[in-house]
Design an enzyme around this catalytic site. Structure first.
Site, short mmCIF file in Angstrom:
data_model
loop_
_atom_site.label_atom_id
_atom_site.label_comp_id
_atom_site.label_asym_id
_atom_site.label_seq_id
_atom_site.Cartn_x
_atom_site.Cartn_y
_atom_site.Cartn_z
N ILE A 202 0.84 -1.21 0.00
CA ILE A 202 0.00 0.00 0.00
C ILE A 202 0.87 1.25 0.00
O ILE A 202 0.64 2.21 -0.74
CB ILE A 202 -0.96 0.01 1.22
CG1 ILE A 202 -1.88 -1.21 1.19
CG2 ILE A 202 -1.78 1.30 1.27
CD1 ILE A 202 -2.78 -1.35 2.43
N LEU B 299 1.28 2.80 8.36
CA LEU B 299 0.95 1.56 7.63
C LEU B 299 1.73 0.38 8.19
O LEU B 299 1.72 -0.71 7.61
CB LEU B 299 1.34 1.72 6.15
CG LEU B 299 0.46 2.62 5.29
CD1 LEU B 299 1.23 3.11 4.06
CD2 LEU B 299 -0.78 1.87 4.84
N TYR C 48 -0.22 -14.88 11.60
CA TYR C 48 -1.04 -14.72 12.81
C TYR C 48 -0.98 -15.99 13.67
O TYR C 48 -0.97 -15.93 14.88
CB TYR C 48 -2.51 -14.39 12.50
CG TYR C 48 -2.74 -13.29 11.49
CD1 TYR C 48 -1.73 -12.38 11.17
CD2 TYR C 48 -3.97 -13.14 10.86
CE1 TYR C 48 -1.95 -11.37 10.23
CE2 TYR C 48 -4.19 -12.13 9.93
CZ TYR C 48 -3.18 -11.27 9.62
OH TYR C 48 -3.40 -10.29 8.70
N TYR D 115 -4.45 -10.75 15.30
CA TYR D 115 -4.28 -9.62 14.37
C TYR D 115 -5.46 -8.65 14.53
O TYR D 115 -5.28 -7.46 14.77
CB TYR D 115 -4.20 -10.15 12.94
CG TYR D 115 -4.23 -9.09 11.87
CD1 TYR D 115 -3.11 -8.32 11.59
CD2 TYR D 115 -5.39 -8.86 11.12
CE1 TYR D 115 -3.15 -7.34 10.61
CE2 TYR D 115 -5.43 -7.89 10.14
CZ TYR D 115 -4.31 -7.14 9.88
OH TYR D 115 -4.34 -6.17 8.91
N ARG E 186 -0.63 -13.82 0.63
CA ARG E 186 -2.09 -13.79 0.56
C ARG E 186 -2.61 -14.53 -0.69
O ARG E 186 -1.84 -14.90 -1.56
CB ARG E 186 -2.57 -12.33 0.58
CG ARG E 186 -2.56 -11.79 1.98
CD ARG E 186 -2.56 -10.29 2.00
NE ARG E 186 -1.29 -9.78 1.54
CZ ARG E 186 -0.87 -8.54 1.75
NH1 ARG E 186 -1.63 -7.69 2.38
NH2 ARG E 186 0.31 -8.15 1.31
N ARG F 14 -14.32 -12.47 -0.16
CA ARG F 14 -13.48 -11.28 -0.06
C ARG F 14 -13.96 -10.28 -1.12
O ARG F 14 -14.40 -10.68 -2.20
CB ARG F 14 -12.00 -11.59 -0.30
CG ARG F 14 -11.34 -12.50 0.74
CD ARG F 14 -11.22 -11.82 2.10
NE ARG F 14 -10.52 -12.62 3.08
CZ ARG F 14 -11.08 -13.53 3.89
NH1 ARG F 14 -12.37 -13.78 3.82
NH2 ARG F 14 -10.34 -14.18 4.78
N TYR G 97 -2.35 -23.39 7.27
CA TYR G 97 -1.82 -22.25 8.03
C TYR G 97 -1.24 -22.62 9.39
O TYR G 97 -0.63 -21.78 10.04
CB TYR G 97 -2.94 -21.23 8.29
CG TYR G 97 -3.36 -20.44 7.09
CD1 TYR G 97 -2.53 -19.47 6.54
CD2 TYR G 97 -4.62 -20.62 6.51
CE1 TYR G 97 -2.92 -18.71 5.45
CE2 TYR G 97 -5.02 -19.87 5.42
CZ TYR G 97 -4.18 -18.92 4.90
OH TYR G 97 -4.57 -18.17 3.82
N ASP H 145 -11.15 -18.85 9.81
CA ASP H 145 -11.27 -17.84 8.77
C ASP H 145 -12.10 -16.66 9.23
O ASP H 145 -12.95 -16.76 10.10
CB ASP H 145 -11.88 -18.45 7.50
CG ASP H 145 -11.34 -17.77 6.25
OD1 ASP H 145 -10.78 -16.66 6.36
OD2 ASP H 145 -11.47 -18.36 5.17
N1 UDP Z 1 -6.89 -18.92 0.78
C1 UDP Z 1 -7.05 -20.06 0.00
N2 UDP Z 1 -5.95 -20.55 -0.66
C2 UDP Z 1 -4.73 -19.98 -0.59
C3 UDP Z 1 -4.57 -18.81 0.20
C4 UDP Z 1 -5.67 -18.31 0.88
O1 UDP Z 1 -8.13 -20.62 -0.11
O2 UDP Z 1 -3.80 -20.49 -1.26
C5 UDP Z 1 -8.07 -18.33 1.45
C6 UDP Z 1 -7.97 -18.02 2.93
O3 UDP Z 1 -8.29 -19.14 3.73
C7 UDP Z 1 -9.00 -16.92 3.08
C8 UDP Z 1 -8.90 -16.16 1.76
O4 UDP Z 1 -8.28 -17.07 0.85
O5 UDP Z 1 -10.30 -17.47 3.15
C9 UDP Z 1 -8.11 -14.87 1.80
O6 UDP Z 1 -6.89 -15.10 2.43
P1 UDP Z 1 -5.68 -14.07 2.34
O7 UDP Z 1 -4.43 -14.82 2.72
O8 UDP Z 1 -5.64 -13.38 1.03
O9 UDP Z 1 -5.89 -13.00 3.49
P2 UDP Z 1 -7.12 -12.36 4.26
O10 UDP Z 1 -8.07 -11.80 3.24
O11 UDP Z 1 -7.73 -13.47 5.08
O12 UDP Z 1 -6.49 -11.31 5.11
#
Ligand code: UDP
Length: 345
Positions: free
Chosen positions: A12, A73, A82, A149, A197, A222, A292, A298
């Site tokens: 960002i 930031l 986390y 977090y 991510r 998301r 994780y 989640d």
């Molecule tokens: N996720 C997934 N596969 C991956 C990485 C993440 O299914 O290879 C899922 C994760 O469990 C969550 C969503 O994608 O539901 C978004 O995760 P991200 O790591 O982008 O961060 P967040 O939005 O949770 O901060």
């Protein structure tokens, strides 16, 4: 104004610096422990200092003393951390930010723009929306480490708000909802777990031919916001000092809401469109705690309500397809230039 950006070298921050350089209205000072994402981002109104807010108290205090506006930031914003390093997450995301806040309080007249997180809402049930000044926050039990977090961010917001109401500081808090764009994350070798991510995981899988792993069914939602729209939201905050004083804003795009399973399909489709090749990546299901580590739970993260920032004239413009396509184009170009050297871990 003299704007100090703490965390200027991140995803960002680097986009914010680029934006402020192109606007040319303010003197910008950036601080971070890394500057790779700032490569090639230069301007007469921008100075960068390699400093660590965890250690370099006096130099950071000096820069805050010179600033009119501090943008904070500094954070670990990566769910894999986390669970694995909750105490470091708490230290950086709460304690070190508190230190920054205290330094701001020493400097009468400085304004603070604190980046928080969409995650402060915790888990809501489907159908609910997130309202800045109305929604409750619901978090999982203490042994679900993921919530360290969110709770660090909530506590920080509460302390900042307390100082704001006591008249000690002027602040604006931004709650970002999944900003997406170039430089978002590092890429990882095929079939890695944890790590960056979701966008970077899926992009890595598409480039390496590894598996696209759907955590716990890929049912979580998301809303992705193009980082260009995020920069415009920040500019809206700068342009409306009185309406944004001591206020909290969701910054996201409710129209770009998608389940992770559908995100995987869309990224496969875009990959095939952009490269003219058929994806080699299988889509597989994985358990959240396997992916994780123990303590993962989640955050459902449904649709942000953005009435509040809309009332200031901001409107997100990038749809989901274009947001993902542009970000994928950036990584495809990098892949062509650097190849496997791009993969970390
Ligand atoms: N996720 C997934 N596969 C991956 C990485 C993440 O299914 O290879 C899922 C994760 O469990 C969550 C969503 O994608 O539901 C978004 O995760 P991200 O790591 O982008 O961060 P967040 O939005 O949770 O901060």
């Amino acid at each position: 104004m003299k704007i100090l950006i703490l965390g200027a070298g991140g995803f960002i921050g680097s986009h914010m610096v680029e934006h402020l350089i192109s606007m040319g209205e303010h003197d910008v000072v950036g601080v971070d422990i890394t500057h790779e994402k700032l490569a090639g981002i230069e301007g007469e109104n921008f100075i960068f200092h390699e400093m660590d807010v965890r250690q370099d108290d006096e130099p950071v205090r000096g820069l805050i003393g010179d600033a009119d506006l501090v943008v904070d930031l500094v954070a670990y914003a990566n769910p894999s951390l986390y669970n694995t390093t909750p105490l470091e997450v708490f230290d950086l995301n709460f304690y070190q930010n508190m230190k920054v806040l205290r330094m701001c309080l020493e400097n009468e007249g400085v304004k603070l723009v604190q980046y928080s997180s969409a995650e402060v809402y915790g888990k809501l049930t489907e159908g609910e929306r997130y309202y800045e000044d109305e929604s409750d926050s619901v978090f999982g039990p203490v042994d679900k480490q993921r919530w360290i977090y969110a709770t660090s961010k909530v506590l920080l917001e509460r302390v900042i708000h307390g100082h704001g109401t006591a008249g000690n500081i002027e602040y604006t808090i931004i709650r970002p909802f999944n900003f997406c764009g170039s430089r978002i994350d590092y890429l990882v070798p095929a079939n890695s777990q944890g790590g960056p991510r979701v966008f970077a995981h899926f992009m890595s899988a598409l480039l390496t031919g590894g598996r696209i792993q759907l955590v716990d069914g890929g049912d979580a939602h998301r809303s992705f916001l193009h980082v260009w729209d995020a920069n415009r939201a920040f500019q809206t905050i700068l342009d409306n000092p009185s309406a944004t004083r001591n206020q909290i804003f969701n910054v996201g795009n409710p129209d770009n809401n998608i389940t992770i399973r559908d995100l995987a399909s869309l990224m496969i489709e875009l990959y095939e469109e952009l490269t003219g090749e058929t994806s080699r990546s299988d889509v597989v299901d994985v358990d959240g705690e396997e992916f994780y580590g123990e303590g993962y739970e989640d955050s459902d993260r449904l649709v942000p309500d953005i009435t509040k920032i809309r009332s200031l004239g901001w409107e997100p413009e990038y749809n989901l397809r274009d947001t993902l396509r542009e970000t994928m184009e950036y990584y495809l170009k990098q892949w062509t230039e650097v190849g496997e050297g791009l993969l970390t871990g």
